[in-house]
Design an enzyme around this catalytic site. Structure first.
Site, PDB file in Angstrom:
ATOM      1  N   LYS A   9       0.839  -1.203   0.000  1.00 24.89           N
ATOM      2  CA  LYS A   9       0.000   0.000   0.000  1.00 24.89           C
ATOM      3  C   LYS A   9       0.877   1.258   0.000  1.00 24.89           C
ATOM      4  O   LYS A   9       2.101   1.171   0.223  1.00 24.89           O
ATOM      5  CB  LYS A   9      -0.931  -0.055   1.210  1.00 24.89           C
ATOM      6  CG  LYS A   9      -1.948  -1.206   1.144  1.00 24.89           C
ATOM      7  CD  LYS A   9      -2.780  -1.282   2.416  1.00 24.89           C
ATOM      8  CE  LYS A   9      -3.834  -2.370   2.352  1.00 24.89           C
ATOM      9  NZ  LYS A   9      -4.587  -2.491   3.627  1.00 24.89           N
ATOM     10  N   HIS A 115      -1.613  -5.519   1.440  1.00 27.15           N
ATOM     11  CA  HIS A 115      -2.840  -6.285   1.198  1.00 27.15           C
ATOM     12  C   HIS A 115      -2.469  -7.669   0.691  1.00 27.15           C
ATOM     13  O   HIS A 115      -1.517  -7.802  -0.090  1.00 27.15           O
ATOM     14  CB  HIS A 115      -3.700  -5.588   0.133  1.00 27.15           C
ATOM     15  CG  HIS A 115      -4.766  -6.481  -0.451  1.00 27.15           C
ATOM     16  ND1 HIS A 115      -6.001  -6.643   0.153  1.00 27.15           N
ATOM     17  CD2 HIS A 115      -4.768  -7.307  -1.538  1.00 27.15           C
ATOM     18  CE1 HIS A 115      -6.711  -7.514  -0.557  1.00 27.15           C
ATOM     19  NE2 HIS A 115      -5.995  -7.926  -1.585  1.00 27.15           N
TER      20      HIS A 115
HETATM   21  N1  UDP Z   1      -9.614  -1.296   7.456  1.00 31.77           N
HETATM   22  C1  UDP Z   1      -9.744  -0.152   8.219  1.00 31.77           C
HETATM   23  N2  UDP Z   1     -10.539  -0.188   9.342  1.00 31.77           N
HETATM   24  C2  UDP Z   1     -11.220  -1.305   9.707  1.00 31.77           C
HETATM   25  C3  UDP Z   1     -11.081  -2.461   8.937  1.00 31.77           C
HETATM   26  C4  UDP Z   1     -10.268  -2.429   7.811  1.00 31.77           C
HETATM   27  O1  UDP Z   1      -9.146   0.888   7.913  1.00 31.77           O
HETATM   28  O2  UDP Z   1     -11.938  -1.280  10.725  1.00 31.77           O
HETATM   29  C5  UDP Z   1      -8.772  -1.263   6.259  1.00 31.77           C
HETATM   30  C6  UDP Z   1      -7.411  -1.934   6.479  1.00 31.77           C
HETATM   31  O3  UDP Z   1      -6.431  -1.168   5.784  1.00 31.77           O
HETATM   32  C7  UDP Z   1      -7.608  -3.298   5.854  1.00 31.77           C
HETATM   33  C8  UDP Z   1      -8.542  -2.966   4.693  1.00 31.77           C
HETATM   34  O4  UDP Z   1      -9.409  -1.963   5.212  1.00 31.77           O
HETATM   35  O5  UDP Z   1      -6.384  -3.872   5.448  1.00 31.77           O
HETATM   36  C9  UDP Z   1      -9.361  -4.100   4.158  1.00 31.77           C
HETATM   37  O6  UDP Z   1     -10.053  -4.701   5.217  1.00 31.77           O
HETATM   38  P1  UDP Z   1     -10.147  -6.294   5.364  1.00 31.77           P
HETATM   39  O7  UDP Z   1     -11.112  -6.581   6.440  1.00 31.77           O
HETATM   40  O8  UDP Z   1     -10.373  -6.897   4.010  1.00 31.77           O
HETATM   41  O9  UDP Z   1      -8.680  -6.688   5.929  1.00 31.77           O
HETATM   42  P2  UDP Z   1      -7.405  -7.370   5.252  1.00 31.77           P
HETATM   43  O10 UDP Z   1      -7.916  -8.469   4.355  1.00 31.77           O
HETATM   44  O11 UDP Z   1      -6.657  -6.301   4.498  1.00 31.77           O
HETATM   45  O12 UDP Z   1      -6.584  -7.883   6.413  1.00 31.77           O
END
Ligand code: UDP
Length: 148
Positions: A9, A115
């Site tokens: 990112k 990610h």
């Molecule tokens: N994110 C955030 N706040 C939250 C949850 C997620 O800012 O409460 C952001 C975080 O950068 C995360 C991304 O949104 O990596 C995508 O969320 P996901 O639940 O898919 O998590 P990941 O698969 O990236 O671990």
């Protein structure tokens, strides 16, 4: 062979963590099958995260992803999706274990560096979105030193 979509990112790029991230996947024994540095348009970021578009953090997440260049990658190897998520660590860096990328380099969820696809199905979808021409076709000549 299984593939995962991994993206460094904008904070990871700005903080000079590109080499560190690549190093961890490479040393594990996974193979790099696609790599590009790019700025992401808002529509594209919204498409990538479309399953989260009802979440309260969605707008901030999109602003974060379009705030600077990202490094998009395809990594290949046995169980790379699940193992890749372990290398990356929990979404919230307060909960990601030391030794994981987020555990070692991140403090906040909205600046969690990287990610990684969360299932084989989403990896396929994400790779098709980010790499419409598909992966680079090559095989490591030392695969037999990683795979029995
Ligand atoms: N994110 C955030 N706040 C939250 C949850 C997620 O800012 O409460 C952001 C975080 O950068 C995360 C991304 O949104 O990596 C995508 O969320 P996901 O639940 O898919 O998590 P990941 O698969 O990236 O671990």
């Amino acid at each position: 062979m299984e593939q995962s979509f991994i993206m460094i990112k904008p904070d990871g790029v700005q903080r000079g963590l590109v080499g560190e991230v690549i190093c961890r996947f490479e040393k594990k024994g996974f193979h790099l099958k696609g790599l590009k540095l790019m700025n992401v348009e808002r529509n594209f970021a919204e498409k990538h995260y479309e399953e989260l578009n009802t979440k309260p953090f969605f707008e901030k997440l999109i602003e974060y992803i379009i705030s600077g260049p990202v490094v998009a990658m395809i990594w290949e190897g046995k169980n790379v999706v699940t193992t890749g998520r372990k290398i990356i660590g929990a979404t919230n860096p307060s909960e990601s274990a030391p030794g994981t990328i987020r555990g070692d380099f991140a403090v906040e969820m909205g600046r969690n560096v990287i990610h990684g696809s969360d299932s084989v199905q989403s990896a396929k979808k994400e790779i098709a979105l980010w790499f419409p021409d598909g992966p680079v076709n090559w095989q490591s000549s030392i695969s037999h030193w990683v795979y029995e």
